[in-house]
Design an enzyme around this catalytic site. Sequence first.
Site, PDB file in Angstrom:
ATOM      1  NE  ARG A   1     -47.470  -0.922  73.287  1.00 53.83           N
ATOM      2  CZ  ARG A   1     -48.160  -0.778  74.419  1.00 53.83           C
ATOM      3  NH1 ARG A   1     -47.592  -0.274  75.479  1.00 53.83           N
ATOM      4  NH2 ARG A   1     -49.424  -1.124  74.470  1.00 53.83           N
TER       5      ARG A   1
ATOM      6  CE  LYS B   1     -51.381   2.084  72.729  1.00 52.02           C
ATOM      7  NZ  LYS B   1     -52.134   1.109  73.472  1.00 52.02           N
TER       8      LYS B   1
ATOM      9  N   GLY C   1     -27.013  23.853  68.984  1.00 54.34           N
ATOM     10  CA  GLY C   1     -28.473  23.729  68.813  1.00 54.34           C
ATOM     11  C   GLY C   1     -29.099  22.626  69.655  1.00 54.34           C
TER      12      GLY C   1
ATOM     13  CB  ALA D   1     -25.960  19.449  68.944  1.00 53.07           C
TER      14      ALA D   1
ATOM     15  CD  GLU E   1     -44.642  12.629  69.911  1.00 53.11           C
ATOM     16  OE1 GLU E   1     -43.453  12.329  69.905  1.00 53.11           O
ATOM     17  OE2 GLU E   1     -45.072  13.684  69.411  1.00 53.11           O
TER      18      GLU E   1
ATOM     19  CG  MET F   1     -49.012 -14.485  68.739  1.00 50.16           C
ATOM     20  SD  MET F   1     -48.159 -16.030  68.508  1.00 50.16           S
ATOM     21  CE  MET F   1     -46.670 -15.534  67.725  1.00 50.16           C
TER      22      MET F   1
ATOM     23  CE  LYS G   1     -38.298   5.157  68.131  1.00 45.54           C
ATOM     24  NZ  LYS G   1     -38.027   5.748  69.430  1.00 45.54           N
TER      25      LYS G   1
ATOM     26  CG  HIS H   1     -40.184   8.343  62.258  1.00 44.82           C
ATOM     27  ND1 HIS H   1     -38.893   8.453  61.836  1.00 44.82           N
ATOM     28  CD2 HIS H   1     -40.414   9.439  63.035  1.00 44.82           C
ATOM     29  CE1 HIS H   1     -38.357   9.567  62.338  1.00 44.82           C
ATOM     30  NE2 HIS H   1     -39.261  10.179  63.067  1.00 44.82           N
TER      31      HIS H   1
HETATM   32  C1  BG6 Z   1     -39.265  13.037  65.385  1.00 45.80           C
HETATM   33  C2  BG6 Z   1     -40.389  13.964  65.107  1.00 45.80           C
HETATM   34  O1  BG6 Z   1     -38.704  12.584  64.187  1.00 45.80           O
HETATM   35  O2  BG6 Z   1     -39.750  11.937  66.123  1.00 45.80           O
HETATM   36  C3  BG6 Z   1     -41.058  14.421  66.383  1.00 45.80           C
HETATM   37  O3  BG6 Z   1     -39.900  15.098  64.405  1.00 45.80           O
HETATM   38  C4  BG6 Z   1     -41.451  13.239  67.239  1.00 45.80           C
HETATM   39  O4  BG6 Z   1     -42.202  15.191  66.102  1.00 45.80           O
HETATM   40  C5  BG6 Z   1     -40.285  12.278  67.385  1.00 45.80           C
HETATM   41  O5  BG6 Z   1     -41.854  13.714  68.505  1.00 45.80           O
HETATM   42  C6  BG6 Z   1     -40.730  10.993  68.064  1.00 45.80           C
HETATM   43  O6  BG6 Z   1     -39.622  10.187  68.321  1.00 45.80           O
HETATM   44  P1  BG6 Z   1     -39.709   9.052  69.440  1.00 45.80           P
HETATM   45  O7  BG6 Z   1     -38.430   8.343  69.312  1.00 45.80           O
HETATM   46  O8  BG6 Z   1     -39.903   9.769  70.741  1.00 45.80           O
HETATM   47  O9  BG6 Z   1     -40.897   8.221  69.101  1.00 45.80           O
END
Ligand code: BG6
Length: 515
Positions: free
Chosen positions: A388, A360, A33, A36, A244, A397, A210, A268
């Site tokens: 960031r 960003k 998939g 992966a 995005e 800052m 991250k 997230h």
């Molecule tokens: C994923 C989401 O968990 O995170 C996606 O399902 C999103 O929709 C992606 O594009 C963003 O990850 P990153 O690491 O590119 O910010």
Amino acid sequence: MASYSRINSLSRDQFVTAPETGCLSIVVIGASGDLAKKKTFPALFKLYRQEFLNSDEVHIFGYARTKLSDHELRNRIHGYLAQGKDASDEHSEKLSKFLQLIKYVSGSYDSEEGFSALDKEISQHETSKNNLEESLRRLFYLALPPSVYPSVCKMIKNCCMNKADRGGWTRIIVEKPFGKDLSSSEELSTQIGELFDEQQIYRIDHYLGKELVQNLLVLRFANRFFLPLWNRDHIDNIQIVFREDFGTEGRGGYFDEYGIIRDIVQNHLLQTLCLVAMEKPVSLNPEHIRDEKVKVLQSIVPINDEEVVLGQYDGYRDDPTVPNDSNTPTFATVILRIHNERWEGVPFILKAGKALNTRKADIRVQFKEVPGDIFRSQKQGRNEFVVRLQPAEAIYMKLTVKHPGLELSTDQSEMDLSYRDRYQGVTIPEAYERLILDTIRGDQQHFVRRDELKAAWEIFTPLLHRIDNRELKTTPYKPGSRGPAESDKLVERAGYVRTHGYIWIPPTLGRSSPA
Ligand code: BG6
């Protein structure tokens, strides 16, 4: 080149007891998939290239329903591993050695036949290592839709567990979506929980892998600067923003089932919020850290509909897999309020959107104004502390300084720690790479514990149900814009004051978009 030699390595081993050596079998289930190919195998290859995976110990197995030979699987993933500037001879040599470590087994996700065949292959590999002194390690990465997690976990449990007599472990990695709301998530957790202990389950939220998300703990608790300031007395508002500049491209059908809150905000951004808001843990023990995160989640009060803006970009419904009357948000601004001594009254503004003007993710902590300002500089802007997360990782800052020159005038400027400048030559690891390594090492710090997941769903489920029932509607916005104008108004109402005319310029990258 900048010097960064004062590195204090904290050994993770002080908190984990699992053995670090012995035959390691990594099994990628769902090997044919997208996840992966795009994330799991590239992360494994990067670990291999940096010698975190040792050829003498490791073997990688792909498992999926599609009938493929080892060679065909290797060909499928090859293109995702051999990209761009890395195409040196050394890279090609490592790549071909890595590919030779991969074996493929095909079978269904709910039959013992396939999983017994898989177990046989794994055992053969373990026997071939023939070191009876060492323990055995089996890591199962479920690169699959969660609907098959219960049956796959059952098959692993029935057929593929590490044979305990030699010691070692069996661990599984799973990734969101963990259900669609509190009850479906709890059901899934119960099903998996009946088969595996919490110590064996690694729930990935890749934002926790991250670099700058991981830095939050150090920044906050290893620096005297922040201790007195990090609270309601000094901080006016905090934003955690994900943008995005592309839409749901090719994932419309999946996305429409979930929407931006389940896709980004509930996991997230909320995980990031926990690290920004939590109290200092007793130690770096993963359980101590997660205990503090859970407390933050449990202190969040129910979301007020007046503090929510939902958007859907024009053109989203043109995707044939998206229903024409979809009310699924592709943009959301949600204000969360934490009812505790540190944060009472401070809005945590979580904002996420697809198809916006830029890509960003950042955390923006805005401080209150200086009382009794003798410079009359407050109109210029407030102090801000910005992390960031991506792209071009940086911490800066924003502060008021004297404008250089003979006159006394003030200027908005910044103290800037831009990673590309300060850490030249240092490669920042990919989130998946780091998280897989953590799993091998038995460090659950950067994974979501079951009670955290439950608390996260408790916060968002009532809102999600109101959206699903169309009690809350999405507002259209233009692709390439900042999202619905209502969002900016809400953020302003919450107390955020935008600094007009200030632009943060990352040192080595030329001009950036306005911060
Ligand atoms: C994923 C989401 O968990 O995170 C996606 O399902 C999103 O929709 C992606 O594009 C963003 O990850 P990153 O690491 O590119 O910010």
